[in-house]
Design an enzyme around this catalytic site. Sequence first.
Site, short mmCIF file in Angstrom:
data_model
loop_
_atom_site.label_atom_id
_atom_site.label_comp_id
_atom_site.label_asym_id
_atom_site.label_seq_id
_atom_site.Cartn_x
_atom_site.Cartn_y
_atom_site.Cartn_z
N ASP A 28 7.67 4.98 -4.90
CA ASP A 28 7.29 4.95 -3.49
C ASP A 28 8.47 5.18 -2.56
O ASP A 28 9.63 5.18 -2.99
CB ASP A 28 6.59 3.62 -3.15
CG ASP A 28 7.27 2.41 -3.78
OD1 ASP A 28 8.46 2.51 -4.15
OD2 ASP A 28 6.61 1.36 -3.92
N ASN A 53 2.17 -10.81 -3.44
CA ASN A 53 0.70 -10.73 -3.35
C ASN A 53 0.09 -9.92 -4.50
O ASN A 53 -1.09 -9.58 -4.47
CB ASN A 53 0.30 -10.13 -2.00
CG ASN A 53 0.81 -8.71 -1.81
OD1 ASN A 53 1.40 -8.12 -2.72
ND2 ASN A 53 0.61 -8.14 -0.64
N HIS A 56 1.03 -6.84 -5.41
CA HIS A 56 1.04 -5.37 -5.29
C HIS A 56 1.95 -4.76 -6.36
O HIS A 56 2.90 -5.39 -6.82
CB HIS A 56 1.41 -4.90 -3.87
CG HIS A 56 2.84 -5.07 -3.47
ND1 HIS A 56 3.23 -5.48 -2.22
CD2 HIS A 56 4.01 -4.86 -4.15
CE1 HIS A 56 4.54 -5.49 -2.15
NE2 HIS A 56 5.05 -5.14 -3.30
N GLU A 72 -1.48 -2.22 -2.18
CA GLU A 72 -1.67 -3.57 -1.64
C GLU A 72 -3.09 -4.08 -1.95
O GLU A 72 -4.00 -3.28 -2.14
CB GLU A 72 -1.49 -3.53 -0.11
CG GLU A 72 -0.11 -3.08 0.35
CD GLU A 72 0.92 -4.19 0.29
OE1 GLU A 72 0.73 -5.18 -0.45
OE2 GLU A 72 1.94 -4.08 0.99
#
Length: 240
Positions: free
Chosen positions: A67, A136, A138, A143
Amino acid sequence: MNWIVVNDEKEMAKAGADFLLSRIINKPELLLGLATGSTPVGMYRLMIEAYRKGEADFSRVRTYNLDEYYPILKSDVNSYVRFMRKNLFDHINIPRENTHLPNGEAKDGEAEAKAYEAMIAEVGYMDVQLLGIGQNGHIGFNEPDDKLCVNTHVTALTENTVAANARFFDSPDCVPKHALTMGIGTIMKAKEILLLANGKNKHAAIEALKDDTVTTAIPATLLKLHPNVTIVCDKAAFEG
Ligand code: F6R
């Protein structure tokens, strides 16, 4: 999933470096998916050390990062392309043209995402994909959501991720709110996946990988559907 639980971050870095270096020795032209963030920094340092000692040769390895922030200038100190040069590429013998990241400067993000996916599809997807994990759950910048994207795409970062990444920027307002990221499908098409995690703040995300369920609310749980995933984590991440 193969679990390797180690004592601390240092041992995680060593186990991760041994894993990747063994794959490069077996296949010098390895297609290697890479990650940024704090987690792999120690491992990259050990890979550089191995190169300096003549124990590793990166001259034929091709890397594709997960990314990049979007939009962001390549020259920005927080761009992932600068991160990769500083923490790995500038210190090993990988030809610059063998290293790939999504282009944060692209005028058209969607077109860039499509082109990045097509480039990865063309080489037949990754032999090994390295992953960190968000608090979280991801992976890449996929996400938590009701639906996840299969292919490389432009995504909005959650508040949680912006807050977690704010430590690298002057203020949370400076953190880009979007990113280009490989999709869940891009990641899952890798032949082998190595996920690294350390620290108590990753415990909830790691805990969710232990049972027999998957949910798009914790994207990393989808890795349970992959036949060859190794998780190297420290005790703090494993036990909380
Ligand atoms: C980075 C990436 C992210 C990070 C994750 C953990 O390329 O794709 O998914 O792996 O946010 O970040 P750190 O390692 O900083 O805790």
